[in-house]
Design a protein around this motif. Sequence first.
Motif, PDB file in Angstrom:
ATOM      1  N   LYS A 154      -5.771  12.543  -1.916  1.00 36.92           N
ATOM      2  CA  LYS A 154      -6.287  11.227  -1.528  1.00 36.92           C
ATOM      3  C   LYS A 154      -5.139  10.297  -1.139  1.00 36.92           C
ATOM      4  O   LYS A 154      -5.203   9.579  -0.143  1.00 36.92           O
ATOM      5  CB  LYS A 154      -7.069  10.637  -2.716  1.00 36.92           C
ATOM      6  CG  LYS A 154      -7.937   9.475  -2.347  1.00 36.92           C
ATOM      7  CD  LYS A 154      -8.896   9.128  -3.489  1.00 36.92           C
ATOM      8  CE  LYS A 154      -8.180   8.358  -4.575  1.00 36.92           C
ATOM      9  NZ  LYS A 154      -9.107   7.762  -5.560  1.00 36.92           N
ATOM     10  N   GLY A 155      -4.070  10.377  -1.937  1.00 37.45           N
ATOM     11  CA  GLY A 155      -2.899   9.536  -1.658  1.00 37.45           C
ATOM     12  C   GLY A 155      -2.192   9.948  -0.381  1.00 37.45           C
ATOM     13  O   GLY A 155      -1.755   9.106   0.401  1.00 37.45           O
ATOM     14  N   GLN A 158       2.002   6.992  -6.623  1.00 40.55           N
ATOM     15  CA  GLN A 158       0.976   7.789  -7.295  1.00 40.55           C
ATOM     16  C   GLN A 158       1.131   9.268  -6.988  1.00 40.55           C
ATOM     17  O   GLN A 158       1.086  10.103  -7.895  1.00 40.55           O
ATOM     18  CB  GLN A 158      -0.421   7.318  -6.861  1.00 40.55           C
ATOM     19  CG  GLN A 158      -0.794   5.933  -7.352  1.00 40.55           C
ATOM     20  CD  GLN A 158      -0.835   5.840  -8.850  1.00 40.55           C
ATOM     21  OE1 GLN A 158      -1.259   6.773  -9.522  1.00 40.55           O
ATOM     22  NE2 GLN A 158      -0.381   4.730  -9.399  1.00 40.55           N
ATOM     23  N   VAL A 177      -3.193   7.449   6.829  1.00 39.35           N
ATOM     24  CA  VAL A 177      -3.999   6.384   7.439  1.00 39.35           C
ATOM     25  C   VAL A 177      -3.141   5.135   7.662  1.00 39.35           C
ATOM     26  O   VAL A 177      -3.176   4.519   8.722  1.00 39.35           O
ATOM     27  CB  VAL A 177      -5.224   6.057   6.555  1.00 39.35           C
ATOM     28  CG1 VAL A 177      -5.908   4.780   7.017  1.00 39.35           C
ATOM     29  CG2 VAL A 177      -6.211   7.206   6.584  1.00 39.35           C
ATOM     30  N   PHE A 178      -2.346   4.773   6.650  1.00 40.29           N
ATOM     31  CA  PHE A 178      -1.465   3.604   6.794  1.00 40.29           C
ATOM     32  C   PHE A 178      -0.556   3.774   8.012  1.00 40.29           C
ATOM     33  O   PHE A 178      -0.429   2.880   8.844  1.00 40.29           O
ATOM     34  CB  PHE A 178      -0.621   3.424   5.525  1.00 40.29           C
ATOM     35  CG  PHE A 178       0.296   2.230   5.571  1.00 40.29           C
ATOM     36  CD1 PHE A 178      -0.114   1.013   5.036  1.00 40.29           C
ATOM     37  CD2 PHE A 178       1.550   2.292   6.166  1.00 40.29           C
ATOM     38  CE1 PHE A 178       0.719  -0.102   5.081  1.00 40.29           C
ATOM     39  CE2 PHE A 178       2.377   1.181   6.230  1.00 40.29           C
ATOM     40  CZ  PHE A 178       1.955  -0.011   5.679  1.00 40.29           C
ATOM     41  N   VAL A 233      -2.560   3.425  11.243  1.00 34.73           N
ATOM     42  CA  VAL A 233      -2.991   2.049  11.516  1.00 34.73           C
ATOM     43  C   VAL A 233      -1.817   1.231  12.064  1.00 34.73           C
ATOM     44  O   VAL A 233      -1.939   0.541  13.081  1.00 34.73           O
ATOM     45  CB  VAL A 233      -3.546   1.400  10.227  1.00 34.73           C
ATOM     46  CG1 VAL A 233      -3.697  -0.100  10.397  1.00 34.73           C
ATOM     47  CG2 VAL A 233      -4.880   2.010   9.857  1.00 34.73           C
ATOM     48  N   PHE A 234      -0.667   1.353  11.418  1.00 39.07           N
ATOM     49  CA  PHE A 234       0.466   0.528  11.856  1.00 39.07           C
ATOM     50  C   PHE A 234       1.085   1.050  13.158  1.00 39.07           C
ATOM     51  O   PHE A 234       1.571   0.256  13.963  1.00 39.07           O
ATOM     52  CB  PHE A 234       1.496   0.373  10.734  1.00 39.07           C
ATOM     53  CG  PHE A 234       1.186  -0.820   9.886  1.00 39.07           C
ATOM     54  CD1 PHE A 234       1.727  -2.059  10.178  1.00 39.07           C
ATOM     55  CD2 PHE A 234       0.293  -0.730   8.840  1.00 39.07           C
ATOM     56  CE1 PHE A 234       1.404  -3.174   9.437  1.00 39.07           C
ATOM     57  CE2 PHE A 234      -0.044  -1.841   8.089  1.00 39.07           C
ATOM     58  CZ  PHE A 234       0.512  -3.067   8.392  1.00 39.07           C
ATOM     59  N   VAL A 291       2.233   1.753  -3.566  1.00 37.54           N
ATOM     60  CA  VAL A 291       1.219   2.221  -4.514  1.00 37.54           C
ATOM     61  C   VAL A 291       0.899   3.693  -4.270  1.00 37.54           C
ATOM     62  O   VAL A 291       0.962   4.516  -5.192  1.00 37.54           O
ATOM     63  CB  VAL A 291      -0.071   1.367  -4.384  1.00 37.54           C
ATOM     64  CG1 VAL A 291      -1.166   1.938  -5.257  1.00 37.54           C
ATOM     65  CG2 VAL A 291       0.205  -0.071  -4.766  1.00 37.54           C
ATOM     66  N   ALA A 292       0.592   4.037  -3.031  1.00 39.15           N
ATOM     67  CA  ALA A 292       0.147   5.407  -2.750  1.00 39.15           C
ATOM     68  C   ALA A 292       1.277   6.416  -2.959  1.00 39.15           C
ATOM     69  O   ALA A 292       1.073   7.446  -3.615  1.00 39.15           O
ATOM     70  CB  ALA A 292      -0.392   5.496  -1.327  1.00 39.15           C
ATOM     71  N   PRO A 303       0.813  -1.227   0.000  1.00 39.50           N
ATOM     72  CA  PRO A 303       0.000   0.000   0.000  1.00 39.50           C
ATOM     73  C   PRO A 303       0.845   1.276   0.000  1.00 39.50           C
ATOM     74  O   PRO A 303       0.500   2.236  -0.698  1.00 39.50           O
ATOM     75  CB  PRO A 303      -0.811  -0.091   1.297  1.00 39.50           C
ATOM     76  CG  PRO A 303      -0.765  -1.508   1.703  1.00 39.50           C
ATOM     77  CD  PRO A 303       0.496  -2.070   1.171  1.00 39.50           C
ATOM     78  N   PHE A 340      -4.207   8.705   2.383  1.00 44.08           N
ATOM     79  CA  PHE A 340      -4.069   7.251   2.505  1.00 44.08           C
ATOM     80  C   PHE A 340      -2.781   6.886   3.234  1.00 44.08           C
ATOM     81  O   PHE A 340      -2.775   6.011   4.107  1.00 44.08           O
ATOM     82  CB  PHE A 340      -4.094   6.609   1.111  1.00 44.08           C
ATOM     83  CG  PHE A 340      -4.024   5.121   1.150  1.00 44.08           C
ATOM     84  CD1 PHE A 340      -5.182   4.367   1.272  1.00 44.08           C
ATOM     85  CD2 PHE A 340      -2.810   4.463   1.095  1.00 44.08           C
ATOM     86  CE1 PHE A 340      -5.125   2.994   1.331  1.00 44.08           C
ATOM     87  CE2 PHE A 340      -2.738   3.084   1.157  1.00 44.08           C
ATOM     88  CZ  PHE A 340      -3.899   2.353   1.272  1.00 44.08           C
TER      89      PHE A 340
END
Lengths: 225, 226
Positions: B200-201, B185, B207-208, B211-212, B181-182, B178, B204
């Motif tokens: 958006k990226g 981009q 958020v990653f 979360v981790f 990819v982000a 993830p 994201f």
Amino acid sequence: MKKQAAYAAFVVLLLAAAAYAAFFIAPTDARQGVVYRIIFLHVPCAETGLLSFFVCFVGNVAYVLKRDAKWDWLGVSAAEVGLAFTTACLVTGPIWAKPVWGIWWTWDARLTSTAVLWLLYVAYLLLRSLIEEPERRALLSALFGIFAFIDVPLVFGSIRWWRTQHPQPVIMGGPGSGLDPTMKAVLFFCWAPMLALMVLLMQSRYRLEAMRGDLDVVRREMETA
Amino acid sequence: MGLGLLSNTLVLLGKELRTELRSRELLTTTVIFILLVMVLFSFTFDPSSSEARRFGAGLLWLAFLFAASLMLQPCFLREQTNDTLSALRLAVSDPFAILLAKLAANTLFLLATELLMLPVFAVLYNVPVFPVFGQLLLVFFLGSLGVSVAGTALSAISAQARMRELLLPLLLLPLLTPVLVASTQVTAGLLDVQPFVQWKGVGFLAVFDLVFLTALWLFGEYLLEE
């Protein structure tokens, strides 16, 4: 043991019934022809694989919190079974895709996430094989399993947002998509034997792991004696 | 807990930075590795400016990811070979401080090498990066933080296994899909002829990281058990 054999026979019967339904009861697809029938194997395999990984995650979390070897056995059994189903899904996918899409593989969200998922759980099993001490192996692989499972929605999200240039999925793909009611019924029915097979495989694998655990305890006792 | 954790983390971060700055082994090897990947990559496609705009972001992030998977190796291994992890654990009240300090240090090292290599990339591939430097810095920071959070956790795991040098990339790289990819981009958008920020990226990536970081906070202490 007898119970196990009876259950295995039941699973075989269910699988045969599902194969019959997939080949003879479900109507032939107007556009895709006979080849579409592989979805009755492909879709249940994909879903059962995901479910197995979820079971693995539950086992991992429970092991970290409770430190009972049983949860570790469940974790490794579920990971291996999940990997088997996911492999079946990854093999049957391209077989269907070639005649229908004209290509073996495309980097769309579902395919790519499944491939990454597969790699993550291969790494999980690899990690287990590289740690000797049982308790350490159980704890560290459980922690990796937790991180891997948390990663799955992020992998799916990232690929779905940026990497998909590809028609919507047929099932649950929004308006205009959908299956013939008989096909849908057969598809749901085909899921049952896969779930039953999953339980059977996990049970056997769990028993094997439990025996290995017991053997390990005896071996260590002998070494110290 | 809050203040103690912060001061412990800062002291430990100081220790990580001092250790590295004394030898500078990690930074030097990582910089050379990224440079090597950049040069070798030029042979795999036509390295003109327009092509570089298309492939540059992916090239950069793949180089960063591979470099990180090598750079993160000694993170816990060093503690293990010197048998200093138990001393560290005794010294701090919250073991999360050890992880936090290590991941902060790793983020800083990674960011430093990335910023060092960015002008080299700009020169070698004729892509102007200075007009969007601020935005690139943001993406590099969020991406490197994500790499470091996951990487620190996994380096604590792989340090205790056999074949650890090979194992860490195998565990880490699929997990970082993830981030790859982000960040690719967003970076591609910034390297475009008309640069734009893909919020958006950026969101994201945040958020990653979150979360981790949460997962590490919840399960981190188990990583350091002996």
